[in-house]
Scaffold this motif. Structure first.
Motif, mmCIF file in Angstrom:
data_model
loop_
_atom_site.group_PDB
_atom_site.id
_atom_site.type_symbol
_atom_site.label_atom_id
_atom_site.label_comp_id
_atom_site.label_asym_id
_atom_site.label_seq_id
_atom_site.Cartn_x
_atom_site.Cartn_y
_atom_site.Cartn_z
ATOM 1 N N ARG A 355 30.269 -38.628 16.162
ATOM 2 C CA ARG A 355 30.485 -38.856 17.588
ATOM 3 C C ARG A 355 29.930 -37.707 18.415
ATOM 4 O O ARG A 355 29.307 -37.916 19.462
ATOM 5 C CB ARG A 355 31.978 -39.021 17.875
ATOM 6 N N ASP A 356 30.127 -36.464 17.927
ATOM 7 C CA ASP A 356 29.625 -35.303 18.651
ATOM 8 C C ASP A 356 28.107 -35.342 18.740
ATOM 9 O O ASP A 356 27.518 -35.174 19.825
ATOM 10 C CB ASP A 356 30.106 -34.025 17.943
ATOM 11 N N TRP A 357 27.427 -35.566 17.599
ATOM 12 C CA TRP A 357 25.963 -35.521 17.660
ATOM 13 C C TRP A 357 25.396 -36.714 18.406
ATOM 14 O O TRP A 357 24.373 -36.588 19.083
ATOM 15 C CB TRP A 357 25.331 -35.306 16.303
ATOM 16 N N GLN A 358 26.040 -37.875 18.344
ATOM 17 C CA GLN A 358 25.550 -39.004 19.117
ATOM 18 C C GLN A 358 25.651 -38.724 20.616
ATOM 19 O O GLN A 358 24.725 -39.009 21.370
ATOM 20 C CB GLN A 358 26.336 -40.269 18.756
ATOM 21 N N GLN A 359 26.791 -38.168 21.045
ATOM 22 C CA GLN A 359 26.957 -37.852 22.461
ATOM 23 C C GLN A 359 25.966 -36.776 22.903
ATOM 24 O O GLN A 359 25.393 -36.859 23.997
ATOM 25 C CB GLN A 359 28.385 -37.389 22.726
#
Length: 427
Positions: A355-359
């Motif tokens: 989720r962090d890297w996608q955001q």
């Protein structure tokens, strides 16, 4: 398998690999760690012998990264040569859109920092000398074979010899250019921006005042980050200049004085006259991601897992948060009596970090695409958005949390701490 030679092998002893090794040594000291690094280690390469160079390459560290380094006991030493960013100025060249961020508005000492890569490496090495981490250097991981409850890794040593080591887990932290990732069968996705980043240090007639500038132009974004003394606002900044292939070739052919004049035309006069430009480095800009960065016994981290456009300086800070997420899963697995290379353990890391890297990818990629548009309605909308960010407290807090690297993990190494409190306060 019988007891392996080591518990964890880290392929790559650069900033990502060394930070991971230190984090494991600090937070999961029962694990045996071996770092495999292609470059020989210098026994006298210690912080006390560090002399800053004008041409030193540097990295932008978000406030959240400072909190992580504090957790690892590294920040006090790093801070000796880390230039604070007190202000961030974001603008759209030739248009009215401007957003300004100030650390004081968010109750922080700084929004982030700029530190020389070599200085960070020396500080990490000094800390690692006080741990039980083992090094194989010069050596490279050239192949890996899955075995029951772990992996067998083939190493090529500096004398062109080979040897094998067994471990519960292999972490690939040698960047995206070594070829090891592809050799192990991981399939990265690449999107070329058709641009290059030119990296250099520059001097200006006016002091930077501890301000960072993100300037979007019709030819691509450019950034100037305060560089030099952490205590006195000087005249040196770290430049990231986005250029097409043709423009890059033209700039590289110019004399230093003409490079400064060309830069002046693109950036403007907010820092006065450009008086000096140092050695120029450059590399093509590509968004690289690996959808499945884990397999039984193997995990990709840092640029081996994702490489971003340098706009907003998110790359290393994202990687650092991912490293801490992985270490947390190693700690939990060890407490539960599981192998750190167990696929469930590594998939948990992947799920938490995804989720962090996608955001972060969406944030940086959307900035590049949005400010690369030249249609008048889009220009008007994005400039209105910049003004809105500057005027609306809620929007400004959101943008500041992204800039300070507080939008990812909520805690460091599984327990409430400074990062947890800072994220909560800025949400």
């Amino acid at each position: 398998m019988t007891k392996p030679d080591t518990d964890l092998i880290i392929a790559g002893g650069g900033l990502a690999g060394a930070t991971l090794a230190l984090a494991v040594a600090r937070m999961v000291p029962s694990l045996r760690v071996t770092v495999v690094e292609a470059f020989p280690l210098s026994p006298d390469a210690l912080p006390e012998s560090y002399q800053p160079s004008y041409d030193a390459r540097s990295t932008a560290l978000a406030w959240g990264s400072r909190l992580i380094f504090e957790e690892l006991g590294l920040w006090r030493r790093l801070a000796e040569h880390a230039t604070p960013i007190h202000h961030i100025h974001v603008s759209d060249r030739g248009h009215f859109g401007v957003t300004r961020l100030h650390a004081s508005e968010h109750g922080q000492e700084a929004l982030g920092y700029v530190a020389d890569n070599r200085w960070m490496g020396l500080c990490l090495m000094r800390e690692l000398l006080e741990t039980g981490v083992q090094w194989q250097a010069p050596a490279e991981v050239t192949d890996m074979t899955p075995i029951p409850d772990g992996v067998r890794v083939e190493l090529t040593t500096g004398d062109n010899g080979t040897r094998e080591m067994t471990a519960h887990c292999l972490v690939v932290a040698d960047g995206g250019r070594s070829g090891l990732r592809e050799k192990l069968g991981f399939q990265p996705s690449h999107h070329s921006y058709g641009q290059n980043a030119l990296i250099a240090n520059v001097s200006t007639s006016d002091s930077h005042g501890f301000s960072a500038f993100e300037r979007f132009t019709d030819a691509g974004p450019m950034a100037l980050l305060p560089h030099g003394s952490p205590a006195r606002a000087g005249h040196q900044s770290a430049l990231v200049w986005t250029l097409t292939d043709k423009a890059l070739a033209e700039v590289l052919e110019l004399s230093d004085d003409d490079k400064c004049r060309r830069l002046q035309e693109r950036f403007g006069w907010r820092l006065g006259r450009f008086t000096r430009i140092g050695t120029c480095h450059h590399y093509p800009l590509t968004l690289t991601t690996v959808d499945e960065p884990v397999r039984p016994g193997v995990a990709l981290v840092g640029n081996a897992a994702h490489a971003l456009h340098p706009v907003a300086g998110q790359g290393f800070n994202l990687a650092l948060r991912g490293l801490m997420t992985l270490v947390e899963q190693f700690r939990l697995a060890t407490e539960q009596g599981k192998s750190i290379g167990d696929l469930d353990v590594l998939r948990r890391y992947q799920s938490l970090h995804r989720r962090d890297w996608q955001q972060t990818v969406r944030f940086s990629d959307s900035l590049v695409r949005l400010f690369g548009q030249s249609m008048p309605p889009i220009i008007a909308a994005r400039d209105a958005g910049l003004v809105g960010l500057d005027l609306l407290p809620g929007a400004k807090r959101w943008f500041a949390s992204k800039a300070m690297g507080l939008g990812g993990r909520r805690a460091v190494i599984g327990r409430p701490g400074k990062l947890d409190r800072e994220v909560t306060r800025n949400e």
